[in-house]
Design a protein around this motif. Structure first.
Motif, PDB file in Angstrom:
ATOM      1  N   MET A 346       8.571   0.454  26.008  1.00  0.00           N
ATOM      2  CA  MET A 346       8.165   1.779  26.471  1.00  0.00           C
ATOM      3  C   MET A 346       9.015   2.867  25.803  1.00  0.00           C
ATOM      4  SD  MET A 346       5.606   1.815  28.319  1.00  0.00           S
ATOM      5  CE  MET A 346       4.501   0.538  28.824  1.00  0.00           C
ATOM      6  N   ASN A 347      10.307   2.559  25.608  1.00  0.00           N
ATOM      7  CA  ASN A 347      11.202   3.484  24.910  1.00  0.00           C
ATOM      8  C   ASN A 347      10.674   3.814  23.523  1.00  0.00           C
ATOM      9  OD1 ASN A 347      13.429   4.674  25.899  1.00  0.00           O
ATOM     10  ND2 ASN A 347      14.745   2.883  25.716  1.00  0.00           N
ATOM     11  N   TYR A 352      10.030   7.574  20.762  1.00  0.00           N
ATOM     12  CA  TYR A 352      10.109   7.588  19.294  1.00  0.00           C
ATOM     13  C   TYR A 352       8.741   7.794  18.653  1.00  0.00           C
ATOM     14  CZ  TYR A 352      14.921   6.268  19.826  1.00  0.00           C
ATOM     15  OH  TYR A 352      16.230   6.283  20.161  1.00  0.00           O
ATOM     16  N   LEU A 353       7.814   6.865  18.923  1.00  0.00           N
ATOM     17  CA  LEU A 353       6.562   6.913  18.160  1.00  0.00           C
ATOM     18  C   LEU A 353       5.742   8.159  18.478  1.00  0.00           C
ATOM     19  CD1 LEU A 353       5.378   3.204  18.072  1.00  0.00           C
ATOM     20  CD2 LEU A 353       6.811   4.452  16.503  1.00  0.00           C
ATOM     21  N   PRO A 355       6.645  11.277  19.719  1.00  0.00           N
ATOM     22  CA  PRO A 355       7.159  12.508  19.084  1.00  0.00           C
ATOM     23  C   PRO A 355       7.047  12.471  17.566  1.00  0.00           C
ATOM     24  CG  PRO A 355       8.739  11.640  20.658  1.00  0.00           C
ATOM     25  CD  PRO A 355       7.681  10.627  20.534  1.00  0.00           C
ATOM     26  N   ILE A 356       7.368  11.333  16.967  1.00  0.00           N
ATOM     27  CA  ILE A 356       7.315  11.261  15.506  1.00  0.00           C
ATOM     28  C   ILE A 356       5.890  11.487  15.016  1.00  0.00           C
ATOM     29  CG2 ILE A 356       7.595   9.716  13.535  1.00  0.00           C
ATOM     30  CD1 ILE A 356       9.929   8.462  15.024  1.00  0.00           C
ATOM     31  N   SER A 357       4.912  10.908  15.735  1.00  0.00           N
ATOM     32  CA  SER A 357       3.543  11.077  15.256  1.00  0.00           C
ATOM     33  C   SER A 357       3.090  12.532  15.415  1.00  0.00           C
ATOM     34  CB  SER A 357       2.599  10.117  15.980  1.00  0.00           C
ATOM     35  OG  SER A 357       2.715  10.264  17.361  1.00  0.00           O
ATOM     36  N   PHE A 358       3.599  13.225  16.452  1.00  0.00           N
ATOM     37  CA  PHE A 358       3.280  14.658  16.578  1.00  0.00           C
ATOM     38  C   PHE A 358       3.862  15.435  15.397  1.00  0.00           C
ATOM     39  CE2 PHE A 358       2.188  14.379  21.175  1.00  0.00           C
ATOM     40  CZ  PHE A 358       1.009  15.080  21.085  1.00  0.00           C
ATOM     41  N   VAL A 359       5.118  15.104  15.074  1.00  0.00           N
ATOM     42  CA  VAL A 359       5.759  15.770  13.934  1.00  0.00           C
ATOM     43  C   VAL A 359       4.972  15.492  12.661  1.00  0.00           C
ATOM     44  CG1 VAL A 359       7.817  15.774  12.499  1.00  0.00           C
ATOM     45  CG2 VAL A 359       8.037  15.796  14.973  1.00  0.00           C
ATOM     46  N   CYS A 360       4.525  14.240  12.510  1.00  0.00           N
ATOM     47  CA  CYS A 360       3.766  13.868  11.317  1.00  0.00           C
ATOM     48  C   CYS A 360       2.491  14.689  11.220  1.00  0.00           C
ATOM     49  CB  CYS A 360       3.413  12.393  11.346  1.00  0.00           C
ATOM     50  SG  CYS A 360       4.807  11.335  11.078  1.00  0.00           S
ATOM     51  N   LEU A 361       1.820  14.822  12.369  1.00  0.00           N
ATOM     52  CA  LEU A 361       0.550  15.549  12.367  1.00  0.00           C
ATOM     53  C   LEU A 361       0.769  16.997  11.945  1.00  0.00           C
ATOM     54  CD1 LEU A 361      -2.403  15.245  13.064  1.00  0.00           C
ATOM     55  CD2 LEU A 361      -1.871  15.867  15.407  1.00  0.00           C
ATOM     56  N   LEU A 362       1.776  17.650  12.571  1.00  0.00           N
ATOM     57  CA  LEU A 362       2.051  19.048  12.221  1.00  0.00           C
ATOM     58  C   LEU A 362       2.530  19.153  10.779  1.00  0.00           C
ATOM     59  CD1 LEU A 362       3.752  20.256  15.504  1.00  0.00           C
ATOM     60  CD2 LEU A 362       1.460  20.770  14.665  1.00  0.00           C
ATOM     61  N   GLY A 363       3.398  18.214  10.391  1.00  0.00           N
ATOM     62  CA  GLY A 363       3.932  18.242   9.037  1.00  0.00           C
ATOM     63  C   GLY A 363       2.837  18.066   8.003  1.00  0.00           C
ATOM     64  N   ALA A 364       1.915  17.129   8.244  1.00  0.00           N
ATOM     65  CA  ALA A 364       0.829  16.903   7.292  1.00  0.00           C
ATOM     66  C   ALA A 364      -0.034  18.154   7.178  1.00  0.00           C
ATOM     67  CB  ALA A 364      -0.006  15.706   7.725  1.00  0.00           C
TER      68      ALA A 364
ATOM     69  N   LEU B  13      18.376   9.851  15.515  1.00  0.00           N
ATOM     70  CA  LEU B  13      18.083   9.566  14.105  1.00  0.00           C
ATOM     71  C   LEU B  13      18.718   8.250  13.675  1.00  0.00           C
ATOM     72  CD1 LEU B  13      18.418  13.118  12.577  1.00  0.00           C
ATOM     73  CD2 LEU B  13      16.345  11.820  13.036  1.00  0.00           C
ATOM     74  N   ARG B  14      19.924   8.002  14.210  1.00  0.00           N
ATOM     75  CA  ARG B  14      20.579   6.755  13.834  1.00  0.00           C
ATOM     76  C   ARG B  14      19.786   5.558  14.362  1.00  0.00           C
ATOM     77  NH1 ARG B  14      26.577   6.008  15.546  1.00  0.00           N
ATOM     78  NH2 ARG B  14      26.967   7.326  13.742  1.00  0.00           N
ATOM     79  N   ASN B  15      19.231   5.688  15.561  1.00  0.00           N
ATOM     80  CA  ASN B  15      18.417   4.595  16.091  1.00  0.00           C
ATOM     81  C   ASN B  15      17.229   4.311  15.187  1.00  0.00           C
ATOM     82  OD1 ASN B  15      19.988   4.069  18.262  1.00  0.00           O
ATOM     83  ND2 ASN B  15      18.785   5.287  19.714  1.00  0.00           N
TER      84      ASN B  15
END
Lengths: 417, 254
Positions: A346-347, A352-353, A355-364, B13-15
């Protein structure tokens, strides 16, 4: 979808059901509502073809996985049935067919029997929009990716149904876990796959491939760093969606016997496993079509490829090759990483996944704005990224060779004999 | 980052980096095994060398007694923690000579501890490198090394020390005489089969053939299992085991 199937516009058909249906209408001379029968027949034929493909993929891939797993553990793996044990999958299937089909006394008999169909239908349904080549796709639906996301959700229903109906605590826990896992991981999967949708400007699987090219720097994965990150996110999340290790906690043997399929036996058990193995193809194929250029041949435009049978075959070879490599990576990961805990799972998803995918979407999206102004910089970035990707793959092999030499396996083997 | 300063963004980020790097490292380790040969031994049929030949010299396989060397001291039977050695030595009333009447080892009970071989003063009892002796009947696992009463070995300074038979040769001859697929029931055998085992075996097999089985004497040249036959065929054999003359008798005559 019916509209696209029956439309007889000027544009040449690029899906198998339409092409076959048109041909059948021309041969039989059916008209009016009866021509629908021809298209229905075409659907049955294409479904049978796909079923044969799925069966011929899911069976042998079990052998491939067991052989690879064996080698990675310094074992041999199955090598007794047929040449190099290749027919092991037939023997296993036959064994499962001959087993008793048991329904536990306290189970809910209707739901228990129904559950494998849901799982199986959720898996097989995706093949309707999975392409094989420029003209070879069952139905080129305009909502392709959305349809894949939607119909794979049917698997959850089947898993939780099987877990509930088994009336066993292990099954129920496994079903609950898989529901929690698949529902959570659908969010990063969908968000990550929105990046290629954004770049291609279409939900149709074929349109996404047509927006790419045959060379690696034309692939969406190397379009920009955000899309590359989206590929990683998508890959991890689809592992979790397919209940593959390291995310196979719904069937964690050490805790849940076998999870949702604990009480199943015989052909019903086989249906669960069949769906699980066929899911490998879906994971690999969706990643291939959305990120890795699909069936595109270097230097061949998509419409030229669609018109030629030979080029279609070549495109299919490319697609199957890319997908097989991804399937091997999935197998490789399974025999490398240990199973993670529920809280860790769940963590990874929510902290991680997602938020990162949101960043990816905005970044793309931002990258597309910039690249429109500076087209040369965009191409340069794509080439640099594809070189980096190739270097990463190469580094893995170099490191593996280094590991092998460091361990001195040759000396170890010599000492044994 | 020092331990005192907390920086969530850096940890985050380190994780991510750790997850990606450790996955890459782990995959390179598993991939390196694709460059190596598997070390599996494909027992029993796909091996370059028989397993019996690859075993270390001190491997403790099935026990073997060379009665030619046995002094009849029975130290082995006394030292055996489970009493699987049945050695019976009695003096002949006429000649006052001590005779070995029975020397049998129940390898179904034996735990291969090696205490008996340590106790044996003359080296008559030893572990072989044979280990294949699977059988349908537990009583077939009792291996007799004496067929008829025979005098004990006496070491004399005037005579040269006898050379022992090749290790495993005597046991191989004995194993070849035991049927692996038929229950053993010798008439007059003092070791009576327990009732429940008898019922279980005969009820499962052919109850109508019970009398045949009991009347039929155990054939000397009996069927050995394919695996044990192969193991036996590879061994150096002191004497061939003919149908009517067991190897020990032939040796004694010579």
């Amino acid at each position: 979808m019916t509209g696209t199937l029956l439309a007889t516009g000027g544009a040449p058909r690029t899906d198998l059901v339409g092409t076959l249906g048109d041909w059948a209408v021309r041969i039989t001379g059916l008209s009016g509502w009866k021509s629908g029968l021809a298209y229905l027949g075409a659907m049955v034929v294409v479904a049978a073809l796909l079923l044969a493909f799925v069966a011929l993929f899911a069976g042998p891939v079990t052998w491939v996985e067991r052989r690879v797993a064996g080698r990675m553990q310094s074992r041999i793996g199955p090598n007794r049935v047929g040449p190099h044990g290749f027919l092991q999958w037939l023997a296993d299937g036959l064994k499962n067919l001959l087993k008793e089909d048991l329904v536990p006394r306290e189970a809910d008999p209707v739901l228990f029997r129904l559950a494998p169909y849901f799982v199986w239908a959720g898996m097989f349904g995706t093949f309707a929009v999975l392409p094989f080549s420029a003209a070879w796709i069952a139905a080129d639906a305009s909502i392709g990716i959305l349809y894949v996301m939607a119909i794979t959700a049917l698997v959850v229903v089947g898993l939780i149904m099987g877990g509930w109906a088994s009336n066993s605590k292990w099954s129920l826990l496994g079903g609950m876990r898989s529901a929690a896992q698949i529902v959570s991981y659908e969010i990063p999967t969908a968000l990550a796959i929105l990046c290629p949708v954004l770049v291609a400007g279409s939900l149709s699987t074929q349109d996404i491939i047509r927006a790419q090219g045959g060379w690696p720097w034309q692939w969406i994965a190397f379009h920009d760093p955000f899309c590359l990150a989206a590929l990683v996110v998508f890959f991890i999340a689809s592992l979790a969606e397919g209940n593959r290790t390291p995310f196979d906690i719904p069937e964690a043997e050490s805790e849940l016997v076998s999870g949702y399929n604990t009480e199943y036996s015989g052909f019903r058990f086989l249906a669960f496993l069949f769906a699980e193995w066929a899911n490998l193809w879906i994971m690999g194929a969706v990643a291939t079509l959305a990120f890795l250029g699909g069936w595109q041949l270097p230097g061949v435009p998509a419409d030229v490829q669609a018109a030629s049978i030979l080029l279609n075959v070549a495109g299919m070879a490319v697609f199957v090759g890319k997908t097989s490599v991804l399937v091997l990576v999935i197998i490789h990961l399974r025999w490398t990483l240990p199973r993670i805990r529920v809280d860790q799972m769940m963590n990874i998803c929510w902290k991680y996944l997602v938020p990162i995918s949101f960043v990816c979407l905005l970044g793309a999206a931002g990258w597309m704005l910039v690249a429109r102004k500076l087209p040369r910089a965009g191409v340069a970035a794509s080439v640099a990224l594809s070189i980096a990707g190739a270097a990463l793959v190469l580094s893995l092999f170099v490191r593996a060779r280094w590991n092998r030499l460091r361990m001195g396996a040759a000396a170890y083997w010599k000492q044994l004999t | 980052m020092t331990a005192t300063r907390q920086c969530p963004a850096r940890d985050y980020l380190r994780n991510i980096w750790n997850a990606l790097y450790s996955t890459w490292e782990g995959m390179s380790v598993t991939l390196s095994h694709m460059y190596r040969r598997p070390i599996t031994t494909q027992y029993p049929d796909r091996i370059a060398k028989p397993v019996e030949d690859r075993l270390p010299e001190r491997y403790r396989g099935i026990l073997e007694a060379e009665v030619d060397l046995c002094t009849g001291c029975q130290a082995c039977a006394r030292d055996c923690p489970i009493g699987c050695i049945d050695a019976e030595v009695r003096a002949d009333p006429g000649s006052r000579q001590r005779l070995i009447h029975r020397f049998s080892i129940d390898i179904g009970k034996c735990m291969y501890c090696g205490l008996c071989t340590d106790a044996c003063p003359s080296g008559a009892l030893r572990h072989t490198q044979l280990f294949v002796a699977s059988n349908v009947d537990v009583l077939n696992l009792v291996i007799d090394f004496v067929d008829e009463p025979r005098p004990v070995h006496k070491a004399r300074k005037s005579e040269p020390a006898p050379t022992p038979a090749p290790r495993g040769s005597i046991l191989a001859g004995r194993l070849a005489r035991i049927a692996w697929d038929r229950p053993r029931d010798l008439p007059g055998d003092p070791r009576q089969r327990p009732v429940d085992i008898k019922i279980a075996i005969e009820g499962r097999d052919r109850p109508e053939a019970e009398t045949d089985l009991l009347a039929e004497p155990m054939l000397p040249a009996a069927k050995a299992s394919p695996a044990s036959r192969a193991a036996i065929a590879r061994l150096p054999r002191a004497e061939p085991a003919p149908a009517d003359a067991p190897p020990e008798e032939a040796k004694q005559d010579a």
